[in-house]
Write an enzyme that holds these catalytic residues in place. Structure first.
Site, PDB file in Angstrom:
ATOM      1  N   TYR A 268      -9.338  13.471   6.202  1.00 16.87           N
ATOM      2  CA  TYR A 268      -8.540  14.676   6.383  1.00 16.87           C
ATOM      3  C   TYR A 268      -8.887  15.139   7.699  1.00 16.87           C
ATOM      4  O   TYR A 268     -10.199  15.526   8.155  1.00 16.87           O
ATOM      5  CB  TYR A 268      -8.936  15.641   5.346  1.00 16.87           C
ATOM      6  CG  TYR A 268      -8.487  15.127   4.028  1.00 16.87           C
ATOM      7  CD1 TYR A 268      -7.018  14.929   3.604  1.00 16.87           C
ATOM      8  CD2 TYR A 268      -9.452  14.530   3.251  1.00 16.87           C
ATOM      9  CE1 TYR A 268      -6.939  14.409   2.379  1.00 16.87           C
ATOM     10  CE2 TYR A 268      -8.954  14.054   2.162  1.00 16.87           C
ATOM     11  CZ  TYR A 268      -7.603  13.867   1.709  1.00 16.87           C
ATOM     12  OH  TYR A 268      -7.337  13.464   0.320  1.00 16.87           O
ATOM     13  N   TYR A 269      -7.892  15.430   8.475  1.00 17.94           N
ATOM     14  CA  TYR A 269      -8.247  15.638   9.970  1.00 17.94           C
ATOM     15  C   TYR A 269      -8.112  17.344  10.221  1.00 17.94           C
ATOM     16  O   TYR A 269      -7.334  18.100  10.877  1.00 17.94           O
ATOM     17  CB  TYR A 269      -7.169  15.053  11.149  1.00 17.94           C
ATOM     18  CG  TYR A 269      -7.513  13.669  11.141  1.00 17.94           C
ATOM     19  CD1 TYR A 269      -8.414  13.238  11.772  1.00 17.94           C
ATOM     20  CD2 TYR A 269      -6.743  12.911  10.264  1.00 17.94           C
ATOM     21  CE1 TYR A 269      -8.681  11.796  11.806  1.00 17.94           C
ATOM     22  CE2 TYR A 269      -6.969  11.402  10.391  1.00 17.94           C
ATOM     23  CZ  TYR A 269      -7.969  10.948  11.033  1.00 17.94           C
ATOM     24  OH  TYR A 269      -8.557   9.751  11.053  1.00 17.94           O
ATOM     25  N   HIS A 270      -9.005  18.209   9.527  1.00 16.76           N
ATOM     26  CA  HIS A 270      -9.410  19.286   9.831  1.00 16.76           C
ATOM     27  C   HIS A 270     -10.818  19.391   9.804  1.00 16.76           C
ATOM     28  O   HIS A 270     -11.413  19.076   8.735  1.00 16.76           O
ATOM     29  CB  HIS A 270      -8.728  20.128   8.697  1.00 16.76           C
ATOM     30  CG  HIS A 270      -8.965  21.771   8.659  1.00 16.76           C
ATOM     31  ND1 HIS A 270      -8.215  22.699   9.010  1.00 16.76           N
ATOM     32  CD2 HIS A 270     -10.249  22.393   8.649  1.00 16.76           C
ATOM     33  CE1 HIS A 270      -8.852  23.833   8.972  1.00 16.76           C
ATOM     34  NE2 HIS A 270     -10.138  23.645   8.923  1.00 16.76           N
ATOM     35  N   PHE A 271     -11.575  19.891  10.705  1.00 14.87           N
ATOM     36  CA  PHE A 271     -12.933  19.819  10.730  1.00 14.87           C
ATOM     37  C   PHE A 271     -13.673  20.212   9.483  1.00 14.87           C
ATOM     38  O   PHE A 271     -13.595  21.462   8.944  1.00 14.87           O
ATOM     39  CB  PHE A 271     -13.514  20.695  12.155  1.00 14.87           C
ATOM     40  CG  PHE A 271     -14.870  20.126  12.132  1.00 14.87           C
ATOM     41  CD1 PHE A 271     -15.414  18.847  12.429  1.00 14.87           C
ATOM     42  CD2 PHE A 271     -15.980  21.104  12.372  1.00 14.87           C
ATOM     43  CE1 PHE A 271     -16.673  18.439  12.595  1.00 14.87           C
ATOM     44  CE2 PHE A 271     -17.346  20.906  12.608  1.00 14.87           C
ATOM     45  CZ  PHE A 271     -17.749  19.650  12.802  1.00 14.87           C
ATOM     46  N   HIS A 272     -14.591  19.466   8.955  1.00 15.28           N
ATOM     47  CA  HIS A 272     -15.367  19.679   7.913  1.00 15.28           C
ATOM     48  C   HIS A 272     -16.753  19.057   7.735  1.00 15.28           C
ATOM     49  O   HIS A 272     -16.684  17.946   8.373  1.00 15.28           O
ATOM     50  CB  HIS A 272     -14.439  19.465   6.521  1.00 15.28           C
ATOM     51  CG  HIS A 272     -14.027  18.036   6.462  1.00 15.28           C
ATOM     52  ND1 HIS A 272     -12.884  17.692   6.965  1.00 15.28           N
ATOM     53  CD2 HIS A 272     -14.766  16.945   5.559  1.00 15.28           C
ATOM     54  CE1 HIS A 272     -12.799  16.259   6.474  1.00 15.28           C
ATOM     55  NE2 HIS A 272     -13.716  15.969   5.908  1.00 15.28           N
TER      56      HIS A 272
ATOM     57  N   LYS B  45     -15.850  15.579  -5.251  1.00 16.29           N
ATOM     58  CA  LYS B  45     -16.600  14.310  -5.802  1.00 16.29           C
ATOM     59  C   LYS B  45     -17.616  14.573  -6.703  1.00 16.29           C
ATOM     60  O   LYS B  45     -18.496  13.919  -7.452  1.00 16.29           O
ATOM     61  CB  LYS B  45     -17.312  13.407  -4.618  1.00 16.29           C
ATOM     62  CG  LYS B  45     -16.297  12.708  -3.656  1.00 16.29           C
ATOM     63  CD  LYS B  45     -17.037  12.116  -2.679  1.00 16.29           C
ATOM     64  CE  LYS B  45     -16.267  11.285  -1.676  1.00 16.29           C
ATOM     65  NZ  LYS B  45     -16.240  11.843  -0.438  1.00 16.29           N
TER      66      LYS B  45
ATOM     67  N   HIS C 187     -19.898  17.535   5.426  1.00 17.79           N
ATOM     68  CA  HIS C 187     -20.440  16.980   4.036  1.00 17.79           C
ATOM     69  C   HIS C 187     -22.098  17.419   3.957  1.00 17.79           C
ATOM     70  O   HIS C 187     -22.754  17.349   4.942  1.00 17.79           O
ATOM     71  CB  HIS C 187     -20.217  15.628   3.958  1.00 17.79           C
ATOM     72  CG  HIS C 187     -18.949  15.082   4.165  1.00 17.79           C
ATOM     73  ND1 HIS C 187     -18.313  14.564   3.175  1.00 17.79           N
ATOM     74  CD2 HIS C 187     -18.017  15.007   4.888  1.00 17.79           C
ATOM     75  CE1 HIS C 187     -17.085  14.183   3.542  1.00 17.79           C
ATOM     76  NE2 HIS C 187     -16.900  14.428   4.832  1.00 17.79           N
TER      77      HIS C 187
ATOM     78  N   GLN D  27     -13.767   7.426  10.857  1.00 20.74           N
ATOM     79  CA  GLN D  27     -12.781   8.241  10.990  1.00 20.74           C
ATOM     80  C   GLN D  27     -12.906   9.286   9.601  1.00 20.74           C
ATOM     81  O   GLN D  27     -13.331   8.705   8.506  1.00 20.74           O
ATOM     82  CB  GLN D  27     -11.442   7.572  10.488  1.00 20.74           C
ATOM     83  CG  GLN D  27     -11.392   6.837  11.765  1.00 20.74           C
ATOM     84  CD  GLN D  27     -10.567   7.632  12.957  1.00 20.74           C
ATOM     85  OE1 GLN D  27     -10.131   8.882  12.563  1.00 20.74           O
ATOM     86  NE2 GLN D  27     -10.753   7.184  14.273  1.00 20.74           N
ATOM     87  N   PRO D  28     -12.518  10.471   9.693  1.00 22.59           N
ATOM     88  CA  PRO D  28     -12.564  11.190   8.008  1.00 22.59           C
ATOM     89  C   PRO D  28     -11.084  10.928   7.628  1.00 22.59           C
ATOM     90  O   PRO D  28     -10.099  10.281   8.285  1.00 22.59           O
ATOM     91  CB  PRO D  28     -12.497  12.779   8.595  1.00 22.59           C
ATOM     92  CG  PRO D  28     -11.852  12.815  10.026  1.00 22.59           C
ATOM     93  CD  PRO D  28     -12.287  11.445  10.834  1.00 22.59           C
TER      94      PRO D  28
HETATM   95  P1  M7G Z   1     -13.373  13.251   4.549  1.00 19.70           P
HETATM   96  O1  M7G Z   1     -14.590  12.657   5.502  1.00 19.70           O
HETATM   97  O2  M7G Z   1     -12.159  13.731   5.533  1.00 19.70           O
HETATM   98  O3  M7G Z   1     -13.019  11.957   3.498  1.00 19.70           O
HETATM   99  O4  M7G Z   1     -13.858  14.218   3.431  1.00 19.70           O
HETATM  100  P2  M7G Z   1     -13.439  11.225   2.302  1.00 19.70           P
HETATM  101  O5  M7G Z   1     -12.479  11.761   1.257  1.00 19.70           O
HETATM  102  O6  M7G Z   1     -13.114   9.795   2.704  1.00 19.70           O
HETATM  103  O7  M7G Z   1     -14.989  11.395   2.256  1.00 19.70           O
HETATM  104  C1  M7G Z   1     -12.979  15.311   2.857  1.00 19.70           C
HETATM  105  C2  M7G Z   1     -13.897  15.537   1.649  1.00 19.70           C
HETATM  106  O8  M7G Z   1     -13.190  16.509   0.988  1.00 19.70           O
HETATM  107  C3  M7G Z   1     -14.284  14.479   0.588  1.00 19.70           C
HETATM  108  O9  M7G Z   1     -15.593  14.624   0.313  1.00 19.70           O
HETATM  109  C4  M7G Z   1     -13.595  14.691  -0.805  1.00 19.70           C
HETATM  110  O10 M7G Z   1     -14.212  14.591  -1.781  1.00 19.70           O
HETATM  111  C5  M7G Z   1     -13.307  16.252  -0.565  1.00 19.70           C
HETATM  112  N1  M7G Z   1     -11.925  16.778  -1.108  1.00 19.70           N
HETATM  113  C6  M7G Z   1     -10.894  16.275  -0.982  1.00 19.70           C
HETATM  114  N2  M7G Z   1      -9.747  17.093  -1.393  1.00 19.70           N
HETATM  115  C7  M7G Z   1      -8.307  16.638  -1.757  1.00 19.70           C
HETATM  116  C8  M7G Z   1     -10.507  18.029  -2.104  1.00 19.70           C
HETATM  117  C9  M7G Z   1     -10.032  19.216  -2.846  1.00 19.70           C
HETATM  118  O11 M7G Z   1      -8.912  19.322  -3.247  1.00 19.70           O
HETATM  119  N3  M7G Z   1     -11.051  20.083  -3.126  1.00 19.70           N
HETATM  120  C10 M7G Z   1     -12.424  19.891  -3.055  1.00 19.70           C
HETATM  121  N4  M7G Z   1     -13.222  20.886  -3.085  1.00 19.70           N
HETATM  122  N5  M7G Z   1     -12.877  18.842  -2.203  1.00 19.70           N
HETATM  123  C11 M7G Z   1     -12.058  18.134  -1.796  1.00 19.70           C
END
Ligand code: M7G
Length: 302
Positions: free
Chosen positions: A235-239, A167, A241, A232-233
């Protein structure tokens, strides 16, 4: 040829005047694609402002009105790829889940109990962990985005990677947005966090703050970062923001009912014997999210 040039527009999925974004659905080579455009913020570094005025960046001007000392109108700015007009992101080929995420939908507040989690959400999460997490594994283990990585700790248990979020343009510190992705693959969401993770999470948060501050030459400090997780996220792998605290935009990603401060999660774990899975979580869920039809439509309160 750039994929964007092949994009054939079919409809607007959503637009947001405040975020200055628009998201289109279309096709590339016959397959669904999503194109999101976002107007970039103005640069505020002194050297960039000097260049802005020195190069007559305001190229065309039309005054709309003036009154006393007040004058307003519209103008064109001459921009380059160093000072671009907009940032794009493209998803291709796009799945139904990708499209639903961008589509304008009605939201409802729901309260997900531990039973809802066990019976509805957990089985759903297990269907969302295959190919959809490829980009995550690419960053962690395949060297994807390697030249952009801000910090990495390669410890198999405690490690994580800090990478500029998709983003973010990666340069405008005012809108800094970084993602911390943990190396371990056994935590899908905050629901998997338990008291035994407290020390790890605290240590990781400290390392995140120090790592970001160091990488950006202390132009941003640890206490100027908003550090949160989503539930909910997507993507379901802990990360985690990490956003510049003075960045007011991105309401959709930082709103109450979606974002939870990492520190609040850590502090709660001190009180929850069986971890986050044992409490009710209240959040906003879109009607077009799969979990709505899978049963969470019955989890509203009134
Ligand atoms: P999330 O909370 O799972 O979902 O966060 P959200 O997208 O609804 O916020 C995943 C975060 O990973 C988001 O802030 C995405 O912008 C970021 N993201 C997703 N992808 C596919 C990529 C990627 O390929 N590269 C990077 N650097 N960030 C990504």
């Amino acid at each position: 040829m750039s994929l964007i040039r092949e994009f054939q527009y079919s409809k607007i999925l959503t637009s947001n005047a405040q975020e200055k974004t628009v998201t289109f659905l279309g096709k590339i080579k016959g397959e669904d694609a999503i194109l999101k455009l976002e107007k970039t913020p103005f640069a505020t570094e002194t050297s960039e402002i000097d260049a802005f005025f020195a190069k007559n960046t305001i190229s065309d001007i039309k005054e709309l009105a003036s009154n006393d000392v007040y004058h307003w109108g519209v103008s064109l700015l001459e921009q380059t790829l160093q000072n671009p007009t907009c940032k794009y992101s493209l998803v291709y080929p796009a799945t139904e889940t990708h499209i639903a995420k961008f589509e304008t939908a009605a939201y409802h507040m729901i309260s997900e109990t531990p039973e809802h989690y066990q019976n509805v959400v957990k089985p759903y999460i297990s269907t969302m962990q295959g190919d959809r997490l490829k980009w995550v594994r690419n960053i962690l283990f395949e060297g994807a985005e390697a030249e952009r990585v801000v910090y990495r700790n390669d410890d198999r248990e405690k490690g994580f990677v800090l990478v500029p979020d998709m983003k973010w343009d990666g340069t405008t510190l005012d809108t800094l947005y970084i993602c911390a992705i943990v190396l371990r693959e056994d935590i899908a969401s905050i629901r998997d966090l338990k008291r035994e993770h407290v020390n790890w999470l605290n240590g990781m948060q400290d390392e995140i703050k120090a790592g970001v501050a160091k990488y950006y030459g202390n132009k941003i400090k640890g206490d100027e970062l908003r550090i949160f997780v989503h539930y909910q996220p997507s993507y379901y792998h802990f990360h985690i923001h990490i956003v510049n605290i003075s960045h007011p935009g991105l309401a959709s990603t930082m709103s109450v009912g979606r974002a939870v401060l990492l520190q609040d999660v850590i502090d709660q774990l001190e009180y929850l014997e069986d971890g986050i899975a044992s409490r009710t979580l209240t959040y906003a869920l879109a009607e077009n999210h799969k979990l709505w039809d899978l049963g969470l439509k019955y989890a509203t309160r009134g």
